[in-house]
Write a protein that holds these residues in place. Structure first.
Motif, PDB file in Angstrom:
ATOM      1  N   MET A  42       0.849  -1.169   0.000  1.00  0.00           N
ATOM      2  CA  MET A  42       0.000   0.000   0.000  1.00  0.00           C
ATOM      3  C   MET A  42       0.893   1.228   0.000  1.00  0.00           C
ATOM      4  O   MET A  42       1.928   1.242   0.656  1.00  0.00           O
ATOM      5  CB  MET A  42      -0.893  -0.011   1.244  1.00  0.00           C
ATOM      6  N   GLY A  43       0.499   2.259  -0.739  1.00  0.00           N
ATOM      7  CA  GLY A  43       1.303   3.459  -0.793  1.00  0.00           C
ATOM      8  C   GLY A  43       0.637   4.543  -1.604  1.00  0.00           C
ATOM      9  O   GLY A  43      -0.493   4.401  -2.056  1.00  0.00           O
ATOM     10  N   SER A  72       5.676   4.073   0.505  1.00  0.00           N
ATOM     11  CA  SER A  72       5.026   2.764   0.556  1.00  0.00           C
ATOM     12  C   SER A  72       5.109   2.224   1.979  1.00  0.00           C
ATOM     13  O   SER A  72       6.142   2.330   2.632  1.00  0.00           O
ATOM     14  CB  SER A  72       5.730   1.812  -0.411  1.00  0.00           C
ATOM     15  N   VAL A  73       4.008   1.651   2.458  1.00  0.00           N
ATOM     16  CA  VAL A  73       3.975   1.077   3.793  1.00  0.00           C
ATOM     17  C   VAL A  73       3.494  -0.364   3.705  1.00  0.00           C
ATOM     18  O   VAL A  73       2.668  -0.688   2.884  1.00  0.00           O
ATOM     19  CB  VAL A  73       2.996   1.833   4.710  1.00  0.00           C
ATOM     20  N   GLY A  74       4.040  -1.219   4.538  1.00  0.00           N
ATOM     21  CA  GLY A  74       3.626  -2.606   4.533  1.00  0.00           C
ATOM     22  C   GLY A  74       4.496  -3.432   5.450  1.00  0.00           C
ATOM     23  O   GLY A  74       5.269  -2.904   6.242  1.00  0.00           O
ATOM     24  N   SER A  75       4.403  -4.731   5.334  1.00  0.00           N
ATOM     25  CA  SER A  75       5.212  -5.625   6.157  1.00  0.00           C
ATOM     26  C   SER A  75       5.996  -6.551   5.237  1.00  0.00           C
ATOM     27  O   SER A  75       5.621  -6.766   4.090  1.00  0.00           O
ATOM     28  CB  SER A  75       4.318  -6.443   7.088  1.00  0.00           C
ATOM     29  N   GLY A  76       7.110  -7.052   5.750  1.00  0.00           N
ATOM     30  CA  GLY A  76       7.935  -7.933   4.947  1.00  0.00           C
ATOM     31  C   GLY A  76       9.376  -7.876   5.396  1.00  0.00           C
ATOM     32  O   GLY A  76       9.673  -7.565   6.553  1.00  0.00           O
ATOM     33  N   SER A 108       9.710  -0.408   7.219  1.00  0.00           N
ATOM     34  CA  SER A 108       8.571   0.343   6.719  1.00  0.00           C
ATOM     35  C   SER A 108       8.516   1.674   7.452  1.00  0.00           C
ATOM     36  O   SER A 108       8.787   1.711   8.649  1.00  0.00           O
ATOM     37  CB  SER A 108       7.295  -0.450   6.981  1.00  0.00           C
ATOM     38  N   PRO A 109       8.209   2.789   6.846  1.00  0.00           N
ATOM     39  CA  PRO A 109       7.838   2.981   5.449  1.00  0.00           C
ATOM     40  C   PRO A 109       9.050   3.087   4.531  1.00  0.00           C
ATOM     41  O   PRO A 109      10.156   3.359   4.986  1.00  0.00           O
ATOM     42  CB  PRO A 109       7.077   4.306   5.487  1.00  0.00           C
ATOM     43  N   GLN A 110       8.822   2.868   3.239  1.00  0.00           N
ATOM     44  CA  GLN A 110       9.855   2.996   2.213  1.00  0.00           C
ATOM     45  C   GLN A 110       9.574   4.249   1.383  1.00  0.00           C
ATOM     46  O   GLN A 110       8.435   4.510   1.016  1.00  0.00           O
ATOM     47  CB  GLN A 110       9.819   1.790   1.261  1.00  0.00           C
TER      48      GLN A 110
END
Length: 40
Positions: free
Chosen positions: A1-2, A19-23, A27-29
């Motif tokens: 998501m971003g 961009s924000v998310g998990s992995g 985060s954020p990138q």
């Protein structure tokens, strides 16, 4: 998501975003693209 935006003038463009998310990455990138578009 971003989210991102496109700014262009002449044939040049710049696209900053976030961009924000998990992995595997923190985060954020911050995202960035730049380039030139030409027409034939």
């Amino acid at each position: 998501m971003g989210a991102s935006a496109t700014f262009s003038w002449g044939g040049f463009f710049v696209e900053p975003g976030i961009s924000v998310g998990s992995g595997d990455y923190s985060s954020p990138q911050l995202l960035f693209q730049a380039g030139y578009l030409w027409t034939f």
